[in-house]
Design an enzyme around this catalytic site. Structure first.
Site, short mmCIF file in Angstrom:
data_model
loop_
_atom_site.label_atom_id
_atom_site.label_comp_id
_atom_site.label_asym_id
_atom_site.label_seq_id
_atom_site.Cartn_x
_atom_site.Cartn_y
_atom_site.Cartn_z
N HIS A 180 0.84 -1.20 0.00
CA HIS A 180 0.00 0.00 0.00
C HIS A 180 0.88 1.26 0.00
O HIS A 180 0.63 2.22 -0.72
CB HIS A 180 -0.87 0.08 1.26
CG HIS A 180 -1.91 -0.98 1.41
ND1 HIS A 180 -2.10 -1.69 2.57
CD2 HIS A 180 -2.85 -1.45 0.54
CE1 HIS A 180 -3.12 -2.53 2.42
NE2 HIS A 180 -3.58 -2.42 1.21
N LYS A 240 -18.24 -6.15 6.97
CA LYS A 240 -16.95 -6.79 7.24
C LYS A 240 -16.57 -6.57 8.69
O LYS A 240 -16.93 -5.57 9.29
CB LYS A 240 -15.86 -6.19 6.34
CG LYS A 240 -15.99 -6.64 4.90
CD LYS A 240 -14.75 -6.27 4.11
CE LYS A 240 -14.91 -6.69 2.65
NZ LYS A 240 -13.93 -6.05 1.78
N ARG A 258 -2.11 -6.18 -8.24
CA ARG A 258 -1.09 -7.20 -7.94
C ARG A 258 -1.10 -8.31 -8.97
O ARG A 258 -0.12 -8.60 -9.61
CB ARG A 258 -1.35 -7.81 -6.55
CG ARG A 258 -0.98 -6.93 -5.41
CD ARG A 258 -1.59 -7.40 -4.13
NE ARG A 258 -3.03 -7.24 -4.15
CZ ARG A 258 -3.81 -7.28 -3.10
NH1 ARG A 258 -3.30 -7.52 -1.93
NH2 ARG A 258 -5.10 -7.11 -3.21
N SER A 288 -3.09 -7.73 3.17
CA SER A 288 -3.37 -7.62 4.61
C SER A 288 -3.83 -8.96 5.16
O SER A 288 -3.51 -9.30 6.31
CB SER A 288 -4.44 -6.55 4.84
OG SER A 288 -4.01 -5.31 4.37
P1 ADP Z 1 -5.58 -5.89 0.87
O1 ADP Z 1 -5.98 -6.74 -0.32
O2 ADP Z 1 -4.10 -5.95 1.17
O3 ADP Z 1 -6.46 -6.08 2.07
P2 ADP Z 1 -6.99 -3.39 0.34
O4 ADP Z 1 -8.32 -3.98 0.16
O5 ADP Z 1 -6.81 -2.49 1.50
O6 ADP Z 1 -5.77 -4.41 0.41
O7 ADP Z 1 -6.54 -2.69 -1.03
C1 ADP Z 1 -6.60 -1.33 -1.32
C2 ADP Z 1 -5.91 -1.07 -2.63
O8 ADP Z 1 -4.53 -1.39 -2.52
C3 ADP Z 1 -6.42 -1.91 -3.83
O9 ADP Z 1 -6.30 -1.11 -5.00
C4 ADP Z 1 -5.42 -3.04 -3.89
O10 ADP Z 1 -5.34 -3.63 -5.17
C5 ADP Z 1 -4.15 -2.30 -3.54
N1 ADP Z 1 -3.12 -3.20 -3.01
C6 ADP Z 1 -3.26 -4.08 -2.02
N2 ADP Z 1 -2.11 -4.73 -1.80
C7 ADP Z 1 -1.20 -4.24 -2.69
C8 ADP Z 1 0.18 -4.53 -2.98
N3 ADP Z 1 0.83 -5.47 -2.31
N4 ADP Z 1 0.78 -3.82 -3.94
C9 ADP Z 1 0.10 -2.88 -4.63
N5 ADP Z 1 -1.21 -2.57 -4.43
C10 ADP Z 1 -1.85 -3.24 -3.47
#
Ligand code: ADP
Length: 165
Positions: free
Chosen positions: A23, A47, A96, A134
């Site tokens: 992130h 959630k 990703r 996460s």
């Molecule tokens: P997670 O899947 O880690 O719980 P979130 O739902 O908080 O993440 O994702 C928020 C945004 O961050 C989305 O656009 C997601 O694709 C992106 N994101 C999550 N993990 C990564 C990563 N490792 N690298 C780049 N972008 C990411």
């Protein structure tokens, strides 16, 4: 930073439960592309996150404090509305894997049908973070594994505390 009407503002939304280096890399790159980047922490009543919205916002604020054009806010309801409320018309997303792409494609089309002026910009995850999520971090933490490659020290401490409780 001045919030002029002509400045380029983008919003990066997610659950951030908790924020990790994948992130943070998107935030760092987004902060260079836009004049102002607002990170929106989703409150989704369906959630049950490990960290409360306040905790997720607090951790994010700690890890983004070195970027002076990045702000963090919690939001509930539609992400497209939040984007408009903060004065933006761009959503920033991280990609990703191919699985992410399928989901993001559907979300982008849905958001466009709700607001056809909204643009979504995707940044490809860096190779070293492309497997980091996460969900994975919460699992590693629950088994007391080493988190230091994936999160900052404040997030590592917070995750370890959660699983001591
Ligand atoms: P997670 O899947 O880690 O719980 P979130 O739902 O908080 O993440 O994702 C928020 C945004 O961050 C989305 O656009 C997601 O694709 C992106 N994101 C999550 N993990 C990564 C990563 N490792 N690298 C780049 N972008 C990411």
């Amino acid at each position: 930073m001045a919030k002029s009407l002509t400045s380029r503002v983008a919003v990066y939304t997610g659950m951030f439960d908790p924020v990790h280096l994948g992130h943070l890399d998107i935030i760092r790159r987004g902060s260079r592309l836009f004049d102002r980047l607002v990170v929106g922490v989703g409150i989704n009543p369906e959630k049950a996150p490990l960290f409360t919205a306040e905790e997720r916002v607090d951790l994010l604020r700690q890890v983004v404090k070195r970027f002076d054009n990045v702000e963090v806010e919690a939001f509930d309801g539609l992400a497209v509305r939040f984007v408009r409320d903060v004065g933006a018309n761009v959503m920033l997303r991280g990609l990703r894997t191919l699985t992410d792409m399928e989901y993001e494609f559907t979300m982008t089309l849905t958001n466009l049908s709700l607001d056809n002026e909204l643009e979504t910009i995707f940044l490809m995850a860096k190779e070293e973070y492309s497997h980091v999520s996460s969900t994975l971090l919460r699992q590693i933490a629950s088994f007391k594994g080493d988190l230091s490659k994936f999160v900052t020290s404040e997030v590592k401490d917070a995750l370890e505390r959660k699983f001591q409780e």
